[in-house]
Design a protein around this motif. Structure first.
Motif, PDB file in Angstrom:
ATOM      1  N   ASN A 187     166.849 -12.694   9.750  1.00  0.00           N
ATOM      2  CA  ASN A 187     167.548 -13.261   8.592  1.00  0.00           C
ATOM      3  C   ASN A 187     167.536 -12.258   7.453  1.00  0.00           C
ATOM      4  OD1 ASN A 187     168.670 -15.481   6.835  1.00  0.00           O
ATOM      5  ND2 ASN A 187     166.735 -15.110   5.760  1.00  0.00           N
ATOM      6  N   ILE A 188     168.687 -12.066   6.821  1.00  0.00           N
ATOM      7  CA  ILE A 188     168.799 -11.203   5.652  1.00  0.00           C
ATOM      8  C   ILE A 188     168.624 -12.088   4.430  1.00  0.00           C
ATOM      9  CG2 ILE A 188     170.154  -9.428   4.513  1.00  0.00           C
ATOM     10  CD1 ILE A 188     169.395  -8.925   7.514  1.00  0.00           C
ATOM     11  N   ASP A 189     167.585 -11.833   3.680  1.00  0.00           N
ATOM     12  CA  ASP A 189     167.169 -12.717   2.589  1.00  0.00           C
ATOM     13  C   ASP A 189     168.077 -12.561   1.374  1.00  0.00           C
ATOM     14  OD1 ASP A 189     165.768 -14.366   0.917  1.00  0.00           O
ATOM     15  OD2 ASP A 189     164.019 -13.054   0.718  1.00  0.00           O
ATOM     16  N   LEU A 190     168.692 -13.660   0.938  1.00  0.00           N
ATOM     17  CA  LEU A 190     169.476 -13.645  -0.295  1.00  0.00           C
ATOM     18  C   LEU A 190     168.627 -13.973  -1.519  1.00  0.00           C
ATOM     19  CD1 LEU A 190     172.942 -15.260   0.604  1.00  0.00           C
ATOM     20  CD2 LEU A 190     172.419 -12.871   0.097  1.00  0.00           C
ATOM     21  N   GLN A 191     167.322 -14.096  -1.319  1.00  0.00           N
ATOM     22  CA  GLN A 191     166.365 -14.273  -2.409  1.00  0.00           C
ATOM     23  C   GLN A 191     166.746 -15.458  -3.307  1.00  0.00           C
ATOM     24  OE1 GLN A 191     164.816 -10.268  -3.808  1.00  0.00           O
ATOM     25  NE2 GLN A 191     166.755  -9.585  -2.941  1.00  0.00           N
ATOM     26  N   HIS A 192     166.873 -16.616  -2.658  1.00  0.00           N
ATOM     27  CA  HIS A 192     167.300 -17.825  -3.359  1.00  0.00           C
ATOM     28  C   HIS A 192     166.355 -18.185  -4.506  1.00  0.00           C
ATOM     29  CE1 HIS A 192     170.031 -18.205  -0.068  1.00  0.00           C
ATOM     30  NE2 HIS A 192     169.116 -18.573   0.807  1.00  0.00           N
ATOM     31  N   ALA A 193     165.046 -18.128  -4.250  1.00  0.00           N
ATOM     32  CA  ALA A 193     164.088 -18.532  -5.285  1.00  0.00           C
ATOM     33  C   ALA A 193     164.180 -17.621  -6.504  1.00  0.00           C
ATOM     34  CB  ALA A 193     162.664 -18.514  -4.709  1.00  0.00           C
ATOM     35  N   ALA A 194     164.338 -16.319  -6.271  1.00  0.00           N
ATOM     36  CA  ALA A 194     164.454 -15.383  -7.391  1.00  0.00           C
ATOM     37  C   ALA A 194     165.707 -15.668  -8.207  1.00  0.00           C
ATOM     38  CB  ALA A 194     164.470 -13.945  -6.868  1.00  0.00           C
ATOM     39  N   ALA A 195     166.818 -15.970  -7.512  1.00  0.00           N
ATOM     40  CA  ALA A 195     168.063 -16.293  -8.226  1.00  0.00           C
ATOM     41  C   ALA A 195     167.899 -17.564  -9.049  1.00  0.00           C
ATOM     42  CB  ALA A 195     169.206 -16.444  -7.231  1.00  0.00           C
ATOM     43  N   ALA A 196     167.254 -18.578  -8.455  1.00  0.00           N
ATOM     44  CA  ALA A 196     167.040 -19.834  -9.180  1.00  0.00           C
ATOM     45  C   ALA A 196     166.172 -19.610 -10.423  1.00  0.00           C
ATOM     46  CB  ALA A 196     166.391 -20.860  -8.254  1.00  0.00           C
ATOM     47  N   ASP A 197     165.085 -18.864 -10.262  1.00  0.00           N
ATOM     48  CA  ASP A 197     164.192 -18.604 -11.402  1.00  0.00           C
ATOM     49  C   ASP A 197     164.917 -17.839 -12.508  1.00  0.00           C
ATOM     50  OD1 ASP A 197     162.146 -19.914 -10.143  1.00  0.00           O
ATOM     51  OD2 ASP A 197     161.147 -18.095  -9.427  1.00  0.00           O
ATOM     52  N   LEU A 198     165.774 -16.886 -12.125  1.00  0.00           N
ATOM     53  CA  LEU A 198     166.530 -16.138 -13.128  1.00  0.00           C
ATOM     54  C   LEU A 198     167.380 -17.083 -13.977  1.00  0.00           C
ATOM     55  CD1 LEU A 198     167.946 -12.913 -11.407  1.00  0.00           C
ATOM     56  CD2 LEU A 198     166.489 -13.019 -13.429  1.00  0.00           C
ATOM     57  N   LEU A 199     168.123 -17.965 -13.318  1.00  0.00           N
ATOM     58  CA  LEU A 199     169.043 -18.849 -14.039  1.00  0.00           C
ATOM     59  C   LEU A 199     168.291 -19.875 -14.874  1.00  0.00           C
ATOM     60  CD1 LEU A 199     171.782 -19.424 -11.309  1.00  0.00           C
ATOM     61  CD2 LEU A 199     171.919 -17.950 -13.320  1.00  0.00           C
ATOM     62  N   LEU A 200     167.247 -20.458 -14.306  1.00  0.00           N
ATOM     63  CA  LEU A 200     166.515 -21.500 -15.029  1.00  0.00           C
ATOM     64  C   LEU A 200     165.763 -20.931 -16.230  1.00  0.00           C
ATOM     65  CD1 LEU A 200     165.250 -23.470 -11.907  1.00  0.00           C
ATOM     66  CD2 LEU A 200     166.940 -24.262 -13.587  1.00  0.00           C
ATOM     67  N   SER A 201     165.150 -19.766 -16.065  1.00  0.00           N
ATOM     68  CA  SER A 201     164.444 -19.168 -17.194  1.00  0.00           C
ATOM     69  C   SER A 201     165.434 -18.712 -18.267  1.00  0.00           C
ATOM     70  CB  SER A 201     163.583 -17.994 -16.726  1.00  0.00           C
ATOM     71  OG  SER A 201     164.382 -16.981 -16.139  1.00  0.00           O
ATOM     72  N   HIS A 202     166.625 -18.270 -17.836  1.00  0.00           N
ATOM     73  CA  HIS A 202     167.643 -17.875 -18.815  1.00  0.00           C
ATOM     74  C   HIS A 202     168.137 -19.089 -19.600  1.00  0.00           C
ATOM     75  CE1 HIS A 202     171.083 -15.879 -20.619  1.00  0.00           C
ATOM     76  NE2 HIS A 202     171.871 -16.815 -20.121  1.00  0.00           N
ATOM     77  N   LEU A 203     168.317 -20.220 -18.942  1.00  0.00           N
ATOM     78  CA  LEU A 203     168.728 -21.437 -19.646  1.00  0.00           C
ATOM     79  C   LEU A 203     167.683 -21.823 -20.698  1.00  0.00           C
ATOM     80  CD1 LEU A 203     170.205 -23.673 -16.788  1.00  0.00           C
ATOM     81  CD2 LEU A 203     171.445 -22.636 -18.696  1.00  0.00           C
ATOM     82  N   TYR A 204     166.413 -21.743 -20.311  1.00  0.00           N
ATOM     83  CA  TYR A 204     165.346 -22.098 -21.258  1.00  0.00           C
ATOM     84  C   TYR A 204     165.336 -21.124 -22.450  1.00  0.00           C
ATOM     85  CZ  TYR A 204     160.795 -23.655 -22.939  1.00  0.00           C
ATOM     86  OH  TYR A 204     159.768 -24.155 -23.714  1.00  0.00           O
ATOM     87  N   ALA A 205     165.493 -19.832 -22.141  1.00  0.00           N
ATOM     88  CA  ALA A 205     165.507 -18.832 -23.202  1.00  0.00           C
ATOM     89  C   ALA A 205     166.720 -18.977 -24.105  1.00  0.00           C
ATOM     90  CB  ALA A 205     165.476 -17.434 -22.595  1.00  0.00           C
ATOM     91  N   SER A 206     167.793 -19.579 -23.563  1.00  0.00           N
ATOM     92  CA  SER A 206     169.021 -19.768 -24.344  1.00  0.00           C
ATOM     93  C   SER A 206     169.021 -21.070 -25.125  1.00  0.00           C
ATOM     94  CB  SER A 206     170.240 -19.711 -23.412  1.00  0.00           C
ATOM     95  OG  SER A 206     170.305 -18.467 -22.747  1.00  0.00           O
ATOM     96  N   GLY A 207     167.915 -21.820 -25.049  1.00  0.00           N
ATOM     97  CA  GLY A 207     167.782 -23.027 -25.855  1.00  0.00           C
ATOM     98  C   GLY A 207     167.859 -24.336 -25.109  1.00  0.00           C
ATOM     99  N   ALA A 208     168.130 -24.317 -23.803  1.00  0.00           N
ATOM    100  CA  ALA A 208     168.227 -25.566 -23.035  1.00  0.00           C
ATOM    101  C   ALA A 208     166.846 -26.183 -22.849  1.00  0.00           C
ATOM    102  CB  ALA A 208     168.859 -25.307 -21.678  1.00  0.00           C
ATOM    103  N   ARG A 209     166.724 -27.484 -23.106  1.00  0.00           N
ATOM    104  CA  ARG A 209     165.461 -28.190 -22.923  1.00  0.00           C
ATOM    105  C   ARG A 209     165.610 -29.376 -21.971  1.00  0.00           C
ATOM    106  NH1 ARG A 209     164.424 -24.082 -24.511  1.00  0.00           N
ATOM    107  NH2 ARG A 209     163.127 -23.437 -26.304  1.00  0.00           N
ATOM    108  N   ARG A 210     166.830 -29.751 -21.653  1.00  0.00           N
ATOM    109  CA  ARG A 210     167.058 -30.877 -20.742  1.00  0.00           C
ATOM    110  C   ARG A 210     168.172 -30.507 -19.750  1.00  0.00           C
ATOM    111  NH1 ARG A 210     166.352 -32.381 -25.753  1.00  0.00           N
ATOM    112  NH2 ARG A 210     168.587 -32.339 -26.173  1.00  0.00           N
TER     113      ARG A 210
END
Length: 337
Positions: A162-185
């Motif tokens: 299997n060629i890893d698309l690094q799903h967890a890393a992609a998810a963490d990038l987006l979720l941490s960016h949302l939090y850093a951009s002011g999202a709380r909910r």
């Protein structure tokens, strides 16, 4: 109207042998680098073949070697999410990189777009396949196994093939960016197929909710319904949870549908809600506003997938398999960038 143009005659091994004054067997051995042939004779044959513009017959090579020198890109993801109306989605963007790498390795790529009520494998003469993001108990994977067709997966379950698309890393990038951009909910909209990418995003979202102290709000949508399913899922979430200030939507087709639902609710992106998706493809770039996404480095993924499949097919790979780059965040206007 009658076409009087004559079809050019194909130059054959016999033609080269006659011109070179040698036997067809000697010519064949010279051109294919086999047998005991004097180097000067071998070069003479190559010079004659070049002058006559001889091209080997792919069909004859297939009969001699038992190989088609073709590999296929397959996926059970419905076309509504893998390509969309533009036909330029994740599936086709990955296909371009795979096709280039396959040609450089002496193979052609057969593209079998996802289709209902059709068994593409019954129509194919292939040596191997690349299966994109298989679902649990994927029917195409089962068919490949039953036909004993070697294959690798891209973005599937962890494993050596299997060629890893690094799903967890992609998810963490987006979720941490949302939090850093002011999202709380933030809310989450997933495909209901249970593919590894969707499960991983769900797991990382729940971990983020626990770490950041917000209540998880998750909706599932049917992949085969495409953008409309994403729009309906987003509309349900917004109606039931007006406190949401962001949506993470890994499937880009669903994300563009969510954008329609947000606009229909009289809200704006990024003014009222932030919006992100996973794949930094045509859809993410062409939405209004453009969507924050993740660069999955599909060119590198393509190279590694073809290399790994060729290894399984018995080819010696001179260059070591590449280490896949870590996914990069591509911040755009949908999160205020």
């Amino acid at each position: 109207m009658i076409n009087n143009r004559r079809t050019p005659k194909r130059v054959t091994i016999a033609d080269v042998a006659r011109e070179a004054g040698l036997s067809p067997t000697t010519v064949s051995h010279s051109l294919n680098g086999i047998g005991q042939v004097d180097p000067r004779t071998r070069q003479h044959v190559k010079d004659v073949a070049a002058r006559l513009k001889y091209r080997p017959s792919v069909r004859a090579q297939r009969l001699r070697t038992g190989r088609s020198h073709a590999i296929a890109l397959l996926s059970s993801m419905p076309a509504a999410v893998s390509a969309g109306e533009s036909q330029l989605g994740f599936f086709t963007e990955l296909a371009m990189g795979l096709a280039r790498r396959a040609l450089l390795s002496g193979y052609v790529l057969v593209l079998a777009p996802p289709m209902d009520q059709c068994d593409p494998l019954s129509l194919m003469d292939i040596d191997g396949a690349i299966l994109l993001e298989p679902a649990p108990d994927d029917l195409i994977a089962q068919e490949l196994d039953e036909r004993a067709v070697p294959y690798v997966t891209v973005g599937g379950e962890p494993g050596p093939n299997n060629i890893d698309l690094q799903h967890a890393a992609a998810a963490d990038l987006l979720l941490s960016h949302l939090y850093a951009s002011g999202a709380r909910r933030p809310g989450l909209i997933l495909g209901a197929s249970g593919r590894a990418s969707q499960r991983s995003f769900h797991e990382r979202y729940l971990a983020a909710a626990q770490a950041q102290g917000f209540t998880p709000v998750v909706a599932m949508a049917a992949e085969e319904e495409g953008e409309a399913a994403g729009q309906q899922a987003a509309a349900r979430l917004l109606a039931a949870h007006p406190e949401l200030d962001a949506l993470c939507v890994p499937i880009d087709t669903f994300a563009s549908g969510a954008l329609h639902a947000i606009e229909a609710a009289g809200l704006s992106v990024p003014g009222d809600l932030l919006l992100t998706t996973r794949h930094d493809g045509v859809r993410a770039r062409m939405c209004h506003p453009p969507l924050t996404a993740v660069n999955l480095h599909l060119d590198a993924v393509s190279s590694v997938a073809v290399q790994r499949l060729l290894q399984i097919l018995g080819h010696e790979i001179k260059d070591p398999l590449l280490d896949l780059p870590v996914p990069d965040l591509v911040a755009r206007l949908s999160t205020g960038a």
